[in-house]
Design a protein around this motif. Structure first.
Motif, PDB file in Angstrom:
ATOM      1  N   SER A   1      24.754 -65.877 -56.652  1.00  0.00           N
ATOM      2  CA  SER A   1      25.452 -66.088 -55.637  1.00  0.00           C
ATOM      3  C   SER A   1      25.164 -65.197 -54.356  1.00  0.00           C
ATOM      4  O   SER A   1      24.768 -65.541 -53.190  1.00  0.00           O
ATOM      5  N   ALA A   2      25.239 -63.990 -54.780  1.00  0.00           N
ATOM      6  CA  ALA A   2      25.055 -62.772 -53.757  1.00  0.00           C
ATOM      7  C   ALA A   2      23.503 -62.855 -53.183  1.00  0.00           C
ATOM      8  O   ALA A   2      23.365 -62.644 -52.213  1.00  0.00           O
ATOM      9  N   THR A   3      22.757 -63.139 -53.965  1.00  0.00           N
ATOM     10  CA  THR A   3      21.172 -63.509 -53.641  1.00  0.00           C
ATOM     11  C   THR A   3      21.027 -64.528 -52.677  1.00  0.00           C
ATOM     12  O   THR A   3      20.288 -64.237 -51.734  1.00  0.00           O
ATOM     13  N   ALA A   4      21.571 -65.631 -53.114  1.00  0.00           N
ATOM     14  CA  ALA A   4      21.477 -66.891 -52.166  1.00  0.00           C
ATOM     15  C   ALA A   4      21.985 -66.489 -51.017  1.00  0.00           C
ATOM     16  O   ALA A   4      21.616 -66.944 -49.932  1.00  0.00           O
ATOM     17  N   LEU A   5      22.992 -65.905 -50.813  1.00  0.00           N
ATOM     18  CA  LEU A   5      23.911 -65.879 -49.762  1.00  0.00           C
ATOM     19  C   LEU A   5      22.986 -64.699 -48.839  1.00  0.00           C
ATOM     20  O   LEU A   5      22.851 -64.909 -47.494  1.00  0.00           O
ATOM     21  N   PHE A   6      22.325 -63.916 -49.493  1.00  0.00           N
ATOM     22  CA  PHE A   6      21.469 -62.681 -48.779  1.00  0.00           C
ATOM     23  C   PHE A   6      20.214 -63.682 -47.929  1.00  0.00           C
ATOM     24  O   PHE A   6      19.932 -63.493 -46.676  1.00  0.00           O
ATOM     25  N   LEU A   7      19.697 -64.423 -48.705  1.00  0.00           N
ATOM     26  CA  LEU A   7      18.592 -65.333 -48.181  1.00  0.00           C
ATOM     27  C   LEU A   7      19.092 -66.290 -46.946  1.00  0.00           C
ATOM     28  O   LEU A   7      18.312 -66.398 -45.942  1.00  0.00           O
ATOM     29  N   ALA A   8      20.330 -66.787 -47.409  1.00  0.00           N
ATOM     30  CA  ALA A   8      20.739 -68.105 -46.412  1.00  0.00           C
ATOM     31  C   ALA A   8      21.041 -67.424 -45.193  1.00  0.00           C
ATOM     32  O   ALA A   8      20.849 -68.104 -43.890  1.00  0.00           O
TER      33      ALA A   8
ATOM     34  N   TRP B   1      14.837 -57.924 -62.673  1.00  0.00           N
ATOM     35  CA  TRP B   1      14.387 -57.037 -61.499  1.00  0.00           C
ATOM     36  C   TRP B   1      13.961 -58.262 -60.519  1.00  0.00           C
ATOM     37  O   TRP B   1      13.363 -58.938 -61.038  1.00  0.00           O
ATOM     38  N   GLN B   2      14.218 -57.995 -59.042  1.00  0.00           N
ATOM     39  CA  GLN B   2      14.268 -58.907 -58.238  1.00  0.00           C
ATOM     40  C   GLN B   2      13.691 -58.460 -56.805  1.00  0.00           C
ATOM     41  O   GLN B   2      14.187 -57.374 -56.631  1.00  0.00           O
ATOM     42  N   CYS B   3      12.976 -59.308 -56.047  1.00  0.00           N
ATOM     43  CA  CYS B   3      12.610 -59.068 -54.853  1.00  0.00           C
ATOM     44  C   CYS B   3      13.125 -60.048 -54.067  1.00  0.00           C
ATOM     45  O   CYS B   3      12.525 -61.424 -54.239  1.00  0.00           O
ATOM     46  N   ALA B   4      13.659 -60.132 -52.554  1.00  0.00           N
ATOM     47  CA  ALA B   4      14.088 -61.218 -51.923  1.00  0.00           C
ATOM     48  C   ALA B   4      13.735 -60.918 -50.427  1.00  0.00           C
ATOM     49  O   ALA B   4      14.515 -59.979 -50.193  1.00  0.00           O
ATOM     50  N   TRP B   5      13.480 -61.740 -49.713  1.00  0.00           N
ATOM     51  CA  TRP B   5      13.436 -61.475 -48.255  1.00  0.00           C
ATOM     52  C   TRP B   5      13.120 -62.781 -47.488  1.00  0.00           C
ATOM     53  O   TRP B   5      12.632 -63.754 -48.082  1.00  0.00           O
ATOM     54  N   PHE B   6      13.391 -62.696 -46.100  1.00  0.00           N
ATOM     55  CA  PHE B   6      12.860 -63.843 -45.457  1.00  0.00           C
ATOM     56  C   PHE B   6      11.987 -63.046 -44.237  1.00  0.00           C
ATOM     57  O   PHE B   6      12.201 -62.418 -43.700  1.00  0.00           O
TER      58      PHE B   6
ATOM     59  N   VAL C   1       6.042 -48.274 -48.699  1.00  0.00           N
ATOM     60  CA  VAL C   1       7.251 -47.583 -48.216  1.00  0.00           C
ATOM     61  C   VAL C   1       8.241 -48.571 -47.286  1.00  0.00           C
ATOM     62  O   VAL C   1       9.463 -48.471 -47.523  1.00  0.00           O
ATOM     63  N   ALA C   2       7.526 -48.921 -46.149  1.00  0.00           N
ATOM     64  CA  ALA C   2       8.308 -49.719 -45.393  1.00  0.00           C
ATOM     65  C   ALA C   2       8.998 -51.204 -45.848  1.00  0.00           C
ATOM     66  O   ALA C   2      10.227 -51.422 -45.534  1.00  0.00           O
ATOM     67  N   THR C   3       8.585 -51.634 -47.185  1.00  0.00           N
ATOM     68  CA  THR C   3       9.181 -52.579 -47.761  1.00  0.00           C
ATOM     69  C   THR C   3      10.479 -52.246 -48.513  1.00  0.00           C
ATOM     70  O   THR C   3      10.987 -52.924 -49.062  1.00  0.00           O
ATOM     71  N   GLY C   4      10.500 -50.613 -48.699  1.00  0.00           N
ATOM     72  CA  GLY C   4      11.452 -50.409 -49.660  1.00  0.00           C
ATOM     73  C   GLY C   4      11.129 -50.061 -51.242  1.00  0.00           C
ATOM     74  O   GLY C   4      12.054 -49.746 -51.939  1.00  0.00           O
TER      75      GLY C   4
ATOM     76  N   LEU D   1      21.222 -49.910 -54.396  1.00  0.00           N
ATOM     77  CA  LEU D   1      20.021 -50.962 -53.818  1.00  0.00           C
ATOM     78  C   LEU D   1      20.797 -52.458 -53.497  1.00  0.00           C
ATOM     79  O   LEU D   1      20.406 -52.864 -52.346  1.00  0.00           O
ATOM     80  N   THR D   2      21.442 -53.019 -54.232  1.00  0.00           N
ATOM     81  CA  THR D   2      22.185 -54.071 -54.000  1.00  0.00           C
ATOM     82  C   THR D   2      23.266 -53.908 -52.759  1.00  0.00           C
ATOM     83  O   THR D   2      23.251 -54.700 -51.886  1.00  0.00           O
ATOM     84  N   LYS D   3      24.057 -52.954 -52.987  1.00  0.00           N
ATOM     85  CA  LYS D   3      25.045 -52.590 -51.929  1.00  0.00           C
ATOM     86  C   LYS D   3      24.435 -52.573 -50.525  1.00  0.00           C
ATOM     87  O   LYS D   3      25.011 -52.932 -49.377  1.00  0.00           O
ATOM     88  N   GLU D   4      23.284 -51.932 -50.272  1.00  0.00           N
ATOM     89  CA  GLU D   4      22.632 -51.497 -49.204  1.00  0.00           C
ATOM     90  C   GLU D   4      21.754 -52.690 -48.648  1.00  0.00           C
ATOM     91  O   GLU D   4      21.084 -52.771 -47.603  1.00  0.00           O
ATOM     92  N   GLY D   5      21.688 -53.827 -49.481  1.00  0.00           N
ATOM     93  CA  GLY D   5      20.914 -55.194 -49.066  1.00  0.00           C
ATOM     94  C   GLY D   5      19.389 -54.897 -49.110  1.00  0.00           C
ATOM     95  O   GLY D   5      18.800 -55.313 -48.284  1.00  0.00           O
ATOM     96  N   ARG D   6      18.996 -54.159 -49.942  1.00  0.00           N
ATOM     97  CA  ARG D   6      17.647 -54.015 -50.192  1.00  0.00           C
ATOM     98  C   ARG D   6      16.837 -55.063 -50.820  1.00  0.00           C
ATOM     99  O   ARG D   6      17.241 -55.967 -51.553  1.00  0.00           O
ATOM    100  N   TYR D   7      15.539 -55.131 -50.447  1.00  0.00           N
ATOM    101  CA  TYR D   7      14.516 -56.150 -50.877  1.00  0.00           C
ATOM    102  C   TYR D   7      14.392 -55.980 -52.282  1.00  0.00           C
ATOM    103  O   TYR D   7      14.703 -57.241 -52.933  1.00  0.00           O
ATOM    104  N   PHE D   8      14.239 -54.988 -52.968  1.00  0.00           N
ATOM    105  CA  PHE D   8      14.051 -54.652 -54.304  1.00  0.00           C
ATOM    106  C   PHE D   8      15.469 -54.428 -54.862  1.00  0.00           C
ATOM    107  O   PHE D   8      16.175 -53.505 -54.436  1.00  0.00           O
ATOM    108  N   GLN D   9      15.868 -55.152 -55.909  1.00  0.00           N
ATOM    109  CA  GLN D   9      17.175 -54.880 -56.627  1.00  0.00           C
ATOM    110  C   GLN D   9      17.078 -55.151 -58.124  1.00  0.00           C
ATOM    111  O   GLN D   9      16.186 -55.723 -58.567  1.00  0.00           O
ATOM    112  N   SER D  10      17.931 -54.908 -58.857  1.00  0.00           N
ATOM    113  CA  SER D  10      18.020 -55.275 -60.193  1.00  0.00           C
ATOM    114  C   SER D  10      19.725 -55.481 -60.872  1.00  0.00           C
ATOM    115  O   SER D  10      20.581 -54.782 -60.216  1.00  0.00           O
TER     116      SER D  10
END
Length: 316
Positions: A134-141, A188-193, A97-100, A116-125
């Motif tokens: 580019s949006a994913t790389a910026l999210f992480l950077a 489907w993807q998952c990204a976080w720091f 739950v806490a991971t989204g 999911l993308t607009k809200e900047g969730r860890y899990f997206q597709s």
């Protein structure tokens, strides 16, 4: 008639041998009932104590495809999920739950996937590499303070992985119905720091034919030679001068995927690829990648980077 109910393993993990078989068998049954048979299904995650990101992502992919397929047939939501309760299972609640992941598993429409993308969730597709890489790389950077070199190489690696899905993962007539249901070659993807470990993680998976079949341009592999053929095909696909698809006209795609590893001068950076029966691992402290044949088969391809921001290093 009561709808089927599947109870997830308490340890939901793909990488560890002791748990991999149970995890993949559970995922296989979810896919068979909810997607192949298009039947209503209850997935019980309430007893899960620990779930890795890669296993969670593959569950998201399989459930989401089933949901999109049901919607396309006007069958309604065919998957119901029971989640861990914080007061009863705090460990499971943290991983599910806490991971989204719980929210992602409920994103059974294209509008909810976009949210999911607009809200900047860890899990997206997505099905659009040019916008999403580019949006994913910026999210992480923004969260990890990557150097410009790390950011450039990670962006190239992410872009190549997405392009491989877009151009090749579903490149067979057998996947045409899936592409129609998913509105494109979907991943489907998952990204976080993780600030506690000072680590950037990005995982991407598809439900296509896998690297071996794509690289060999066939859906059928000779059974007698399957083990060696798989290992050799993945090794060759990830060798300089080749791509993950055997399409030499597209440049050094495999190198783009590997290049982010070791740039942070860290001993624990790694690239993990799971595809078919093959596990491919390349670490920053290893001179050569390692490939291992595994008895259980994973659907499609999953790629995971684990990177450490280059703190205090000179850039370029």
């Amino acid at each position: 008639m009561t709808e089927p109910k599947l109870v997830a393993p308490e340890v939901f993990c793909l990488q560890t041998h002791d748990y991999r078989s149970n995890c993949l068998e559970f995922l296989r049954l979810v896919n068979q009932i909810a997607f192949r048979d298009n039947k209503a299904l209850t997935i019980d995650l309430s007893k899960v104590r620990y779930a890795t990101a890669s296993a969670s992502l593959l569950l998201f992919a399989i459930v989401n495809r089933a949901q999109l397929s049901a919607n396309s047939k006007n069958a309604g939501q065919n998957v119901r999920v029971l989640f861990p309760k914080k007061n009863e299972n705090p460990e499971g609640h943290r991983w599910i739950v806490a991971t989204g992941l719980s929210k992602a598993l409920m994103a059974g429409t294209f509008r909810k996937l976009d949210n999911l993308t607009k809200e900047g969730r860890y899990f997206q597709s997505s099905t659009n590499p040019s916008e999403h890489s580019s949006a994913t790389a910026l999210f992480l950077a923004e969260r990890a303070q990557l150097t410009s070199t790390q950011f450039r190489l990670l962006t190239s690696g992410i872009s190549e992985a997405m392009l491989n899905v877009h151009h090749h993962a579903y490149n067979s007539l057998i996947f045409e119905p899936d592409i129609k249901v998913m509105k494109g070659s979907r991943w489907w993807q998952c990204a976080w720091f993780d600030p506690s470990k000072d680590k950037v993680v990005f995982i991407i998976c598809d439900l296509g034919m896998g690297i071996t079949r794509s690289y060999c341009n066939t859906l059928a592999l000779p059974q007698a030679a399957e083990r060696m053929l798989e290992l050799n095909a993945v090794t060759e696909a990830m060798t300089q001068g080749n791509t993950c698809t055997g399409d030499n006209g597209r440049g050094n795609g495999s190198e783009d995927i590997k290049r982010p590893i070791g740039v942070g001068c860290a001993k624990n950076e790694s690239l993990l690829i799971l595809t078919g029966h093959t596990k491919y691992h390349y670490g920053s402290n290893e001179s050569q990648p390692k490939t291992l044949y595994q008895d259980d088969e994973i659907p499609g391809t999953l790629v995971e980077w684990s990177l450490v921001p280059n703190r205090g290093k000179n850039d370029d």
